[in-house]
Scaffold this motif. Structure first.
Motif, short mmCIF file in Angstrom:
data_model
loop_
_atom_site.label_atom_id
_atom_site.label_comp_id
_atom_site.label_asym_id
_atom_site.label_seq_id
_atom_site.Cartn_x
_atom_site.Cartn_y
_atom_site.Cartn_z
N CYS A 15 0.73 -1.19 -0.04
CA CYS A 15 -0.21 0.02 0.05
C CYS A 15 1.00 0.98 0.53
O CYS A 15 2.06 1.48 0.60
CB CYS A 15 -0.83 0.30 0.61
SG CYS A 15 -1.74 1.50 1.16
N ILE A 16 0.83 2.02 -1.05
CA ILE A 16 1.22 3.59 -0.62
C ILE A 16 0.75 4.46 -0.52
O ILE A 16 0.63 5.88 -0.92
CB ILE A 16 1.78 3.80 -2.21
CG1 ILE A 16 0.86 3.67 -3.43
CG2 ILE A 16 2.81 2.82 -2.71
CD1 ILE A 16 0.59 4.04 -4.95
N ASN A 17 -0.68 3.93 -0.03
CA ASN A 17 -1.95 5.28 0.67
C ASN A 17 -2.02 6.17 -0.21
O ASN A 17 -1.82 7.34 0.02
CB ASN A 17 -0.85 6.33 2.05
CG ASN A 17 -1.59 6.21 2.69
OD1 ASN A 17 -2.90 6.27 3.18
ND2 ASN A 17 -1.26 7.75 3.31
N CYS A 18 -2.23 6.03 -1.40
CA CYS A 18 -2.81 6.67 -2.85
C CYS A 18 -4.05 7.37 -2.77
O CYS A 18 -4.38 7.77 -3.19
CB CYS A 18 -2.25 6.02 -3.72
SG CYS A 18 -3.59 4.03 -4.54
N ARG A 19 -4.98 7.39 -1.81
CA ARG A 19 -6.57 6.83 -1.98
C ARG A 19 -7.22 6.73 -2.55
O ARG A 19 -8.81 6.70 -2.39
CB ARG A 19 -6.28 8.86 -1.08
CG ARG A 19 -5.71 8.51 -0.30
CD ARG A 19 -5.95 10.68 0.37
NE ARG A 19 -4.99 11.47 1.16
CZ ARG A 19 -5.51 12.22 1.18
NH1 ARG A 19 -6.08 13.14 1.25
NH2 ARG A 19 -3.94 12.88 2.24
N ARG A 20 -6.57 5.76 -3.51
CA ARG A 20 -7.41 5.40 -4.66
C ARG A 20 -8.08 4.85 -4.20
O ARG A 20 -9.86 4.69 -5.09
CB ARG A 20 -6.47 4.20 -5.81
CG ARG A 20 -6.92 3.13 -7.15
CD ARG A 20 -7.37 5.87 -7.91
NE ARG A 20 -8.27 4.20 -9.45
CZ ARG A 20 -7.64 4.54 -10.30
NH1 ARG A 20 -7.16 4.52 -10.50
NH2 ARG A 20 -8.42 3.86 -11.55
N CYS A 21 -8.59 3.84 -3.63
CA CYS A 21 -9.73 2.91 -3.10
C CYS A 21 -10.37 3.56 -2.50
O CYS A 21 -11.92 3.27 -2.44
CB CYS A 21 -9.04 2.42 -1.70
SG CYS A 21 -8.15 2.88 -0.76
N TYR A 32 -10.84 7.85 4.31
CA TYR A 32 -9.21 8.63 4.98
C TYR A 32 -10.03 9.78 6.25
O TYR A 32 -10.46 10.24 5.35
CB TYR A 32 -8.54 9.43 3.71
CG TYR A 32 -7.23 10.13 3.66
CD1 TYR A 32 -6.68 9.21 4.40
CD2 TYR A 32 -7.14 11.24 4.34
CE1 TYR A 32 -4.92 10.21 4.38
CE2 TYR A 32 -5.95 11.94 4.70
CZ TYR A 32 -5.04 11.14 4.79
OH TYR A 32 -3.42 11.49 4.99
N CYS A 56 -6.66 -1.03 -7.67
CA CYS A 56 -5.58 -0.53 -6.85
C CYS A 56 -4.49 -0.70 -7.51
O CYS A 56 -4.61 -2.20 -7.91
CB CYS A 56 -5.27 -1.18 -5.16
SG CYS A 56 -3.60 -1.58 -4.37
N PRO A 57 -3.64 0.37 -7.49
CA PRO A 57 -2.10 0.29 -8.77
C PRO A 57 -1.71 -0.91 -8.37
O PRO A 57 -1.27 -0.88 -8.32
CB PRO A 57 -2.05 1.76 -8.59
CG PRO A 57 -2.34 1.76 -6.71
CD PRO A 57 -3.61 1.53 -7.26
N THR A 58 -1.38 -1.05 -6.90
CA THR A 58 -0.29 -1.78 -6.45
C THR A 58 -1.29 -3.53 -5.78
O THR A 58 0.26 -4.20 -5.53
CB THR A 58 0.81 -0.98 -4.95
OG1 THR A 58 -0.75 -0.78 -4.02
CG2 THR A 58 1.57 0.22 -5.27
#
Length: 500
Positions: A15-21, A32, A56-58
């Motif tokens: 998780c990169i905490n990108c907030r996409r979810c 968030y 999710c990108p990752t």
């Protein structure tokens, strides 16, 4: 305490905490927290739509069924305990969507398709023409032809009918329950495949009129969007009496889904609930139904075939005879596993009978009454694959409707929350932000691919059966054999046991 149905698992290393979810989740399961500067997972709000997993990108997110939701008691299963707690809190009816998820035995899965071998060799569908075209409508008792030299003139008057290049049509799902983008994708797919889609009871948006020659318009008890123009623009008209997911009750589109465009199409005030009553208040007998059928035919100058849709119930065969004698050109039978955008859970899971028994009963009764040629049969409700289509036709159907399968092709993950209007895939929603997620052109391509693939598989099976026309399959129950069914079930289906 109500135990969440799903658990959200996140790999913190990925998780990169990108907030996409957070952006993608329309149900608020990912939130968030500004104070803590981190994403909070609200498991109780997760519906298992898997939008976050897919975007999710990752690939850090995994959704699983909550392991705490296991059956600790044979009678008091987890689903009943959960439903009791929900109703104890709310005091209201439990709503749900799609088809029943009860583990009723599938009759289609107990039927096997016969094949040719030596004495009656199969046909190679790659080298020989295979006819999947179907004609939906009344057929005459006899054909009278006038031969005058080289000219051949048909003297018999043929009633109105529609022609589909495949026995697969797209079921009625209303504009309002579905987004305009979803409706457009289905209409485009129907046109590309030479078949038809149904409007459902929500009328037809003006932007879809260019596809109207591949659209069946519906007249339901609420009469939403029904005008003379609407009736004339479609290829056929369907009177909806009932549907498989909720036999005996009407429809309900929440006011939150009735946007300006939908209010104009349905001809109701914006933001008001669209309630269709359980009965048609002008139909309380077969004679009343005959009058409505006649009125619709007169309104369209007798150029459009009229269908009647009913739910599969125990006396469906007798009802079908009445509908045929009332002047309908086709009978649509919707079985127990039929899908819907919204219905009380008790109706979806416990009312109605399987489509397999209904098809066989209706086909047999119409033949006994010697009126089978006067009406076509369209089967609907839980058609999952090309094999189901073949089996439905062998049991007596002329064609089938697919609904949930078409939505799955569009991207639906069957999370059963259509009625909330929060569809994360842009299908069963009117939220402008969510609707943008569905590209009609891409959706149409995927639905068309599905129909074409199934049609190709149908040709393969027809070749194995040694037939080259779908008409030769219709009602040909000798090409089916049953495994694991009771004598009573075999009698209703008119199918022999495997090895007999």
């Amino acid at each position: 305490m109500i135990v969440p149905e799903y658990k959200i698992l996140v790999d913190k290393e990925l998780c990169i905490n990108c907030r996409r979810c957070v952006f993608e989740c329309s149900f608020g399961a990912h939130v968030y927290d500004e104070k803590k500067k981190k994403i909070v997972r609200l498991h109780e709000k997760c519906v298992g739509c898997f939008r976050c997993v897919a975007t999710c990108p990752t690939k850090a997110i995994e959704i699983i069924r909550n392991p705490m939701l296991f059956d600790r008691h044979h009678t008091w299963k987890a689903r009943y305990i959960r439903d009791i707690k929900i109703q104890a809190n709310s005091g209201s009816v439990i709503l749900t969507a799609t088809g029943t998820d009860y583990d009723y035995p599938s009759i289609f899965d107990r039927l096997l398709i016969d094949a040719c071998q030596v004495t009656n060799p199969p046909i190679d569908p790659l080298r020989e023409p295979m006819e999947t075209r179907v004609y939906i409508g009344r057929k005459p008792d006899v054909i009278d032809v006038d031969f005058n030299g080289e000219k051949v003139k048909l003297k018999t008057k043929i009633g109105p009918y529609i022609v589909a290049e495949t026995p697969i049509m797209i079921a009625h799902m209303s504009y309002g329950a579905l987004s305009l983008e979803a409706h457009k994708a289905l209409a485009m797919a129907a046109k590309e495949c030479g078949t038809y889609m149904g409007t459902g009871e929500g009328g037809l948006h003006k932007s879809l009129y260019p596809y109207a020659d591949h659209i069946i318009v519906q007249v339901a008890s609420g009469r939403f969007g029904v005008t003379e123009e609407y009736l004339k623009v479609g290829a056929a008209i369907e009177i909806k009496i009932g549907q498989g997911a909720k036999p005996g009750i009407g429809g309900h589109l929440p006011g939150s889904k009735v946007t300006k465009e939908i209010s104009e199409t349905r001809m109701i005030p914006e933001g008001t609930d669209a309630l269709s009553p359980a009965p048609h208040h002008d139909i309380y007998s077969i004679e009343d139904l005959a009058r409505l059928i006649a009125a619709l035919k007169e309104a369209t100058r007798y150029k459009k075939p009229v269908f009647v849709k009913i739910a599969a119930v125990h006396n469906v065969a007798a009802i079908a005879v009445g509908i045929a004698n009332a002047g309908a050109d086709a009978i649509v039978i919707d079985g127990l596993r039929g899908g819907t955008g919204a219905t009380p859970q008790i109706m979806r899971d416990h009312v109605g009978i399987p489509i397999e028994f209904a098809i066989a009963s209706v086909d047999r009764r119409l033949r006994q009454e010697k009126i089978r040629n006067q009406v076509s049969i369209i089967a609907s409700g839980g058609i999952r694959c090309a094999a189901d289509v073949v089996k439905a036709i062998a049991l007596g159907a002329d064609a089938v409707y697919i609904g949930t399968a078409a939505l799955i092709a569009l991207g639906c993950t069957v999370c059963k929350r259509c009625y909330t209007g929060k569809c994360a895939w842009g299908i069963a929603t009117q939220d402008p932000r969510l609707r943008k997620r569905l590209n009609p052109e891409e959706g149409a391509r995927r639905v068309a691919n599905l129909i074409k693939a199934w049609t190709h598989e149908i040709k393969e099976v027809m070749g194995a059966l040694g037939i080259n026309s779908i008409e030769s399959l219709r009602g040909n129950r000798d090409r089916l054999r049953a495994v694991g069914l009771t004598d009573a079930e075999l009698r209703v289906l008119g199918v022999k046991v495997a090895g007999d």
